[in-house]
Structures are given as C-alpha cells and as structure tokens.
Design a protein around this motif. Structure first.
Motif, PDB file in Angstrom:
ATOM      1  N   ARG A  98      -7.493  -5.962  -3.276  1.00 48.32           N
ATOM      2  CA  ARG A  98      -7.402  -6.563  -1.942  1.00 48.32           C
ATOM      3  C   ARG A  98      -8.743  -6.587  -1.199  1.00 48.32           C
ATOM      4  O   ARG A  98      -8.974  -7.479  -0.386  1.00 48.32           O
ATOM      5  CB  ARG A  98      -6.365  -5.820  -1.101  1.00 48.32           C
ATOM      6  CG  ARG A  98      -4.933  -6.123  -1.494  1.00 48.32           C
ATOM      7  CD  ARG A  98      -4.616  -7.569  -1.191  1.00 48.32           C
ATOM      8  NE  ARG A  98      -3.281  -7.977  -1.623  1.00 48.32           N
ATOM      9  CZ  ARG A  98      -3.031  -9.102  -2.242  1.00 48.32           C
ATOM     10  NH1 ARG A  98      -4.029  -9.912  -2.550  1.00 48.32           N
ATOM     11  NH2 ARG A  98      -1.806  -9.442  -2.573  1.00 48.32           N
ATOM     12  N   VAL A 140      -3.446  -2.938  -4.676  1.00 48.88           N
ATOM     13  CA  VAL A 140      -2.001  -2.689  -4.726  1.00 48.88           C
ATOM     14  C   VAL A 140      -1.550  -2.997  -6.152  1.00 48.88           C
ATOM     15  O   VAL A 140      -2.260  -3.682  -6.909  1.00 48.88           O
ATOM     16  CB  VAL A 140      -1.220  -3.548  -3.711  1.00 48.88           C
ATOM     17  CG1 VAL A 140      -1.538  -3.121  -2.287  1.00 48.88           C
ATOM     18  CG2 VAL A 140      -1.516  -5.033  -3.894  1.00 48.88           C
ATOM     19  N   SER A 170       3.313  -2.032  -2.500  1.00 48.31           N
ATOM     20  CA  SER A 170       3.630  -1.433  -1.205  1.00 48.31           C
ATOM     21  C   SER A 170       2.580  -0.451  -0.697  1.00 48.31           C
ATOM     22  O   SER A 170       2.528  -0.175   0.506  1.00 48.31           O
ATOM     23  CB  SER A 170       4.980  -0.717  -1.283  1.00 48.31           C
ATOM     24  OG  SER A 170       4.928   0.349  -2.212  1.00 48.31           O
ATOM     25  N   SER A 171       1.740   0.106  -1.579  1.00 47.97           N
ATOM     26  CA  SER A 171       0.793   1.149  -1.167  1.00 47.97           C
ATOM     27  C   SER A 171      -0.633   0.784  -1.570  1.00 47.97           C
ATOM     28  O   SER A 171      -0.865   0.267  -2.666  1.00 47.97           O
ATOM     29  CB  SER A 171       1.153   2.494  -1.796  1.00 47.97           C
ATOM     30  OG  SER A 171       2.432   2.902  -1.408  1.00 47.97           O
ATOM     31  N   LEU A 172      -1.584   1.095  -0.696  1.00 47.33           N
ATOM     32  CA  LEU A 172      -2.997   0.889  -1.004  1.00 47.33           C
ATOM     33  C   LEU A 172      -3.501   2.045  -1.858  1.00 47.33           C
ATOM     34  O   LEU A 172      -3.217   3.213  -1.575  1.00 47.33           O
ATOM     35  CB  LEU A 172      -3.818   0.813   0.282  1.00 47.33           C
ATOM     36  CG  LEU A 172      -3.469  -0.315   1.249  1.00 47.33           C
ATOM     37  CD1 LEU A 172      -4.294  -0.184   2.527  1.00 47.33           C
ATOM     38  CD2 LEU A 172      -3.717  -1.674   0.605  1.00 47.33           C
ATOM     39  N   LYS A 190       1.115   3.519   2.608  1.00 50.89           N
ATOM     40  CA  LYS A 190       2.057   2.407   2.642  1.00 50.89           C
ATOM     41  C   LYS A 190       1.926   1.665   3.959  1.00 50.89           C
ATOM     42  O   LYS A 190       1.631   2.258   5.001  1.00 50.89           O
ATOM     43  CB  LYS A 190       3.499   2.914   2.475  1.00 50.89           C
ATOM     44  CG  LYS A 190       3.799   3.429   1.076  1.00 50.89           C
ATOM     45  CD  LYS A 190       5.290   3.695   0.896  1.00 50.89           C
ATOM     46  CE  LYS A 190       5.594   4.095  -0.550  1.00 50.89           C
ATOM     47  NZ  LYS A 190       7.032   4.278  -0.782  1.00 50.89           N
ATOM     48  N   TRP A 191       2.158   0.337   3.912  1.00 49.49           N
ATOM     49  CA  TRP A 191       2.070  -0.470   5.124  1.00 49.49           C
ATOM     50  C   TRP A 191       2.985   0.095   6.203  1.00 49.49           C
ATOM     51  O   TRP A 191       4.118   0.493   5.894  1.00 49.49           O
ATOM     52  CB  TRP A 191       2.471  -1.916   4.814  1.00 49.49           C
ATOM     53  CG  TRP A 191       2.187  -2.850   5.942  1.00 49.49           C
ATOM     54  CD1 TRP A 191       1.043  -3.551   6.169  1.00 49.49           C
ATOM     55  CD2 TRP A 191       3.074  -3.174   7.025  1.00 49.49           C
ATOM     56  NE1 TRP A 191       1.147  -4.283   7.316  1.00 49.49           N
ATOM     57  CE2 TRP A 191       2.386  -4.069   7.863  1.00 49.49           C
ATOM     58  CE3 TRP A 191       4.361  -2.795   7.372  1.00 49.49           C
ATOM     59  CZ2 TRP A 191       2.954  -4.589   9.032  1.00 49.49           C
ATOM     60  CZ3 TRP A 191       4.942  -3.295   8.536  1.00 49.49           C
ATOM     61  CH2 TRP A 191       4.235  -4.186   9.350  1.00 49.49           C
ATOM     62  N   PRO A 192       2.514   0.210   7.474  1.00 47.84           N
ATOM     63  CA  PRO A 192       1.236  -0.291   8.011  1.00 47.84           C
ATOM     64  C   PRO A 192       0.075   0.693   7.925  1.00 47.84           C
ATOM     65  O   PRO A 192      -0.840   0.640   8.752  1.00 47.84           O
ATOM     66  CB  PRO A 192       1.596  -0.582   9.460  1.00 47.84           C
ATOM     67  CG  PRO A 192       2.610   0.476   9.793  1.00 47.84           C
ATOM     68  CD  PRO A 192       3.400   0.693   8.540  1.00 47.84           C
ATOM     69  N   PHE A 223      -3.436   2.288   6.477  1.00 53.58           N
ATOM     70  CA  PHE A 223      -4.667   1.563   6.143  1.00 53.58           C
ATOM     71  C   PHE A 223      -5.783   2.532   5.782  1.00 53.58           C
ATOM     72  O   PHE A 223      -5.670   3.754   5.985  1.00 53.58           O
ATOM     73  CB  PHE A 223      -5.108   0.678   7.321  1.00 53.58           C
ATOM     74  CG  PHE A 223      -5.479   1.428   8.575  1.00 53.58           C
ATOM     75  CD1 PHE A 223      -6.737   2.023   8.717  1.00 53.58           C
ATOM     76  CD2 PHE A 223      -4.569   1.545   9.621  1.00 53.58           C
ATOM     77  CE1 PHE A 223      -7.075   2.718   9.868  1.00 53.58           C
ATOM     78  CE2 PHE A 223      -4.899   2.240  10.782  1.00 53.58           C
ATOM     79  CZ  PHE A 223      -6.158   2.836  10.901  1.00 53.58           C
ATOM     80  N   SER A 277      -1.861   7.329   7.676  1.00 55.93           N
ATOM     81  CA  SER A 277      -0.580   7.422   6.991  1.00 55.93           C
ATOM     82  C   SER A 277       0.519   7.134   8.005  1.00 55.93           C
ATOM     83  O   SER A 277       0.785   7.953   8.899  1.00 55.93           O
ATOM     84  CB  SER A 277      -0.402   8.817   6.385  1.00 55.93           C
ATOM     85  OG  SER A 277       0.920   8.967   5.904  1.00 55.93           O
TER      86      SER A 277
END
Length: 395
Positions: free
Chosen positions: A54, A70, A77-79, A107-109, A111, A125
C-alpha cells in the motif's frame, strides 16, 4: 502471484528513489525495483503471492525501504510493515527483510505514520485506542498514549499536538515533546458551537484553526496572541505542506498552489503552476530538500500544439512564484521507459517486455502522469503514468 488483480497493469501511485534504485508502486499493490545503473528491473518487493503493498518509505537512518502491506490471507484487514535493507534489494533478495511492529494491531482505522523530520514512527491501534511512538533508527518503542478522547495527533519538529474530543464550545489540546511524551502545555481553544471544524494544524508554536465559513485563526501558543485572516482571503485548502526551513506553508486548492507566512499574509502566487489533478495528490508534487523549488505535474500551455491530452512537468521557485523550467510535449528529446507489470505484458507495440529499455515520444510520456519523484543526487525526475510505465527524465 495468485491474486488476479496483481497480474494486471495498473497506474503508478508512488515512486521512491534510494541510491541507484527506483521503486515504483502500482495501484494494484505490485512494487518493482529498478536499477539506474543497468536500467533493468531488479525484483518485485511482493514477498508472498497474496501481498498487496500500500505504501513505501525510505528510511535514510539505516538505508532501508519500509513497505506497508495488506494480505489476502488476512482479508486485507491489517497493515503489516517490513524493513528491507537497500543492499539486499540490490542483490534481488527482497525476502531478506524483517517484520516491524508485530505486537501492534493495525486493523482499520488503525494506522502507521513515518516522521522523517523527527526520526519517529507513530502507530495507532484502534482496537484498544493506543498510540505508540517508536524510534525510526532502531524501531524501539519510546512511549505510548492511551486516551480514548484523543481524536487526532499532528506532528511538528520536536513536538506533537493532541486534539481531543470537542467539549461544548471549545476543543481541549495538549502539546507533547516528541522525544519522551512529556506534556509541555495543556490548553483549550474556543470554537463556534455549531460550526464544523475544517482543520486544526500545528507548526512549531503556531496553531492554525479554521471552521466552516469562519476566518482562519493563527494562535501563538506561547503568548496567546491571535491573528485572524479573512475567510474571503483564506479559503479552506484541500492539503497543506509546511516548509520548516523557511517558516512558511503551502496550500493547495482547486489546482492552485499558494505560499503563506504565519502572519496570515500571502507570500507567493505562482505564475505558471496550475496542477493537472484537481484532488491535489501529493505524489505528483515534489519539494526539494532546501524547500526552494516545487516540481509538479501541471496543465500544459494552450499554445503548445502537442499538448492536447497531455500535461507538463513544471519547476517553479517557491519564494518568487516564477516558473524556472518545464518539460512539455513540444520538447523533442527521447526518454527512457520501464514497465512495472508483474507479467510479460505486450500491452502495446512499443512495450516489448516487462523489463525492456525502450524509447518513446515526450508527448506519450507526459500523458496522464500519476506519480512524480525528483532524485536530487542524480538530478533526475522519475514519473509514472496510468499505463503502469515509469519514465526517467535525465539532464
């Protein structure tokens, strides 16, 4: 690569150069590394068959590239972050890197944000509402911030601004030391109760606050001195870039760029720098390290007979607004071209293979540029377009 969309050509969304290597990230999530010494593709940075990259960050502190990805196995779902030394990539060993921040749930949101100015990494987190600050040199965790009322964090040289949930007619704020999280100042800023907050930004001791249909407020947090700029003069921009070296800031709005000082005065309006993309994608803009030049993909001159459907690359002086140079379709010199596809594409007659060095006309190379980077060491501009091609503009 097992994911069908990874095998299709897509536009370039980010370009990063480190040493003699150019990294090009496509919207599909494929990232390729090219050598400027051989003009050949070295490798793909996607280590697993289901990895979708990403974003990229070059960590000059340890000469490594950080990828944020991802994965299909995780339902995207997770960076996940990985650091790979440039020397390993040069050898074609992208899998020689190591994972970062494995203990964090991104996981979103949630960053991760890389701060090159302070040499820090900020993670969030969302699962437990905890912000953590890491050292960018060795990825050691320095401290954490746990407060569910924190709405946003803004980072400036040496400090962080914590913006809390609005309470009645004011917003609580805290300024922290970026080094150890010590609270340097706690205060509140009065707001119009029923007006949306367009933005709150921090630059050193200056706090910029703008509400919908209200004047811009510039507050000096040291002495509470307040400066207001008329809403007719300063309209809410779509993006900011702070120029730390010059104590100025750039605003982007409706394809135009302007330079302001912290007295609320317009310093520069650019004479020939109308951006091509209306949404101000900062991947199409480069500010030099001395913060004296801006290089952007712009609307071409209407009097250029070859400019229809193409833009130009404009280089302007930030302090004067003067256009110093531009690359446009009427230029006749050839440019080198690389394809970032993950498979042998044959997408057009001019592209023979996925790693070929070929020639194209300037007009073709200037068509719909989607990413731009300037290598200050090599004095070269790299551009990527919607066809998944990377072009090298060399002096």
């Amino acid at each position: 690569m097992v994911l069908p969309f990874l095998r299709k050509r897509s536009k370039i969304i980010e370009i990063v150069a480190a040493r003699d290597i150019v990294f090009a990230l496509a919207q599909s999530g494929v990232c390729a590394a090219f050598s400027r010494e051989t003009n050949q593709r070295i490798c793909f940075l996607n280590v697993t068959a289901d990895e979708v990259i990403r974003s990229l960050f070059y960590n000059k502190n340890n000469d490594s590239l950080i990828t944020v990805s991802v994965y299909a196995s995780d339902n995207f779902s997770s960076l996940k972050c990985r650091s790979t030394r440039i020397e390993y990539i040069r050898r074609g060993q992208p899998d020689a890197g190591f994972a970062l921040f494995e203990s964090e749930s991104l996981k979103w949101p949630g960053f991760v944000e890389f701060d090159d100015v302070n040499g820090k990494v900020l993670t969030y987190s969302a699962q437990d509402s905890i912000y953590k600050v890491f050292d960018l040199k060795n990825y050691t965790m320095l401290y954490s911030i746990s407060d569910r009322n924190v709405q946003e964090i803004k980072i400036s040289p040496g400090i962080m601004l914590l913006i809390f949930t609005k309470v009645g007619g004011h917003v609580p704020l805290k300024i922290l030391s970026i080094e150890d999280g010590t609270v340097l100042k706690s205060f509140s800023h009065l707001l119009h109760r029923n007006k949306k907050v367009d933005f709150i930004e921090q630059f050193n001791e200056k706090l910029l606050v703008k509400q919908e249909n209200e004047n811009l407020q510039i507050l000096d947090v040291r002495n509470a001195e307040l400066t207001e700029v008329s809403k007719n003069e300063f309209m809410t921009p779509s993006a900011f870039i702070f120029l730390y070296e010059n104590q100025l800031f750039l605003t982007f709005r409706n394809r135009t760029v302007a330079v302001w000082n912290f007295r609320g005065e317009l310093v520069t309006s650019f004479e020939d720098h109308l951006l091509w993309h209306p949404d101000c994608n900062t991947n199409n803009i480069y500010i030099t390290s001395d913060q004296d030049l801006i290089i952007s993909y712009c609307k071409a001159d209407s009097d250029d007979p070859l400019s229809e459907g193409n833009g130009s690359i404009n280089i302007s002086n930030i302090l004067t607004g003067k256009c110093l140079a531009k690359i446009r379709a009427s230029n006749s010199f050839p440019v080198e071209e690389q394809c970032s596809c993950s498979v042998k594409c044959g997408c057009s007659s001019k592209t023979q293979s996925n790693a070929s060095r070929i020639r194209s006309r300037v007009a073709e190379a200037l068509e719909d540029i989607t990413a731009l980077f300037y290598d200050e060491e090599r004095n070269e501009i790299y551009t990527g377009n919607r066809y998944g091609l990377v072009h090298v503009w060399s002096n």
